[in-house]
Scaffold this motif. Structure first.
Motif, PDB file in Angstrom:
ATOM      1  N   THR A  31      18.376  28.781  25.500  1.00 42.41           N
ATOM      2  CA  THR A  31      18.376  29.376  26.842  1.00 42.41           C
ATOM      3  C   THR A  31      19.742  29.183  27.511  1.00 42.41           C
ATOM      4  N   GLU A  32      20.285  27.991  27.404  1.00 40.24           N
ATOM      5  CA  GLU A  32      21.593  27.739  28.007  1.00 40.24           C
ATOM      6  C   GLU A  32      22.700  28.498  27.289  1.00 40.24           C
ATOM      7  N   ARG A  34      22.292  31.417  25.795  1.00 39.02           N
ATOM      8  CA  ARG A  34      22.177  32.814  26.221  1.00 39.02           C
ATOM      9  C   ARG A  34      22.817  33.002  27.588  1.00 39.02           C
ATOM     10  N   ARG A  35      22.578  32.069  28.507  1.00 41.14           N
ATOM     11  CA  ARG A  35      23.163  32.167  29.846  1.00 41.14           C
ATOM     12  C   ARG A  35      24.692  32.149  29.777  1.00 41.14           C
ATOM     13  N   SER A  36      25.245  31.263  28.964  1.00 37.99           N
ATOM     14  CA  SER A  36      26.706  31.183  28.868  1.00 37.99           C
ATOM     15  C   SER A  36      27.282  32.431  28.196  1.00 37.99           C
ATOM     16  N   GLN A  38      25.937  35.447  28.326  1.00 34.03           N
ATOM     17  CA  GLN A  38      25.841  36.521  29.314  1.00 34.03           C
ATOM     18  C   GLN A  38      26.992  36.444  30.310  1.00 34.03           C
ATOM     19  N   GLN A  39      27.315  35.248  30.766  1.00 39.10           N
ATOM     20  CA  GLN A  39      28.408  35.083  31.724  1.00 39.10           C
ATOM     21  C   GLN A  39      29.747  35.438  31.092  1.00 39.10           C
TER      22      GLN A  39
END
Length: 145
Positions: A31-32, A34-36, A38-39
């Motif tokens: 999850t983390e 994927r977030r990084s 995406q950013q």
């Protein structure tokens, strides 16, 4: 050398955890990640920190028209999926968009539309680990222990 010893000790500790705990850790890491990712895609940066190659100018583009950023839909959770199991954490594109992502990731040739011309795409690395990502993975593992 000390880092290799530390990594092997961490690995042996993680193997002693229950599969449910390892799956939970893998899900949190994915999850983390994927977030990084995406950013980083939104900022249009390769994993090494270099900017993406700019788009080619369009002949029919109207003066003053606003364009959506590159890969705006591709980086949403609908297309950028995570998978977690006790042994691995995966972040990747699924379905039909995986082909589009692969073409851009590897800089391949593809058609713009089914009856269109074949174009050589510039390599833009959509997915990849950065040093902060690796540091965050280590922190997550240590926090669980």
């Amino acid at each position: 050398m000390a880092e290799l010893r530390w990594e092997s000790e961490l690995n042996s500790l993680l193997t002693k955890l229950k599969p449910a705990e390892r799956r939970k850790l893998a899900r949190q890491i994915a999850t983390e990640l994927r977030r990084s990712q995406q950013q980083r895609i939104a900022a249009q940066l390769n994993p090494d920190g270099t900017p993406y190659a700019p788009r080619k100018p369009q002949l029919h583009q109207q003066q003053g028209a606003l364009r959506r950023g590159m890969f705006a839909k591709l980086r949403t959770a609908k297309y950028l999926k995570i998978e977690a199991s006790p042994d691995l954490a995966v972040v990747g594109f699924v379905g039909r968009v995986s082909r589009i992502a692969r073409v851009h990731q590897e800089g391949l040739r593809d058609r713009i539309k089914p009856s269109g011309v074949v174009v050589q795409y510039v390599e833009r690395q959509l997915l990849g680990l950065t040093e902060p990502d690796i540091t965050q993975i280590r922190k997550n593992a240590l926090n669980l222990l």
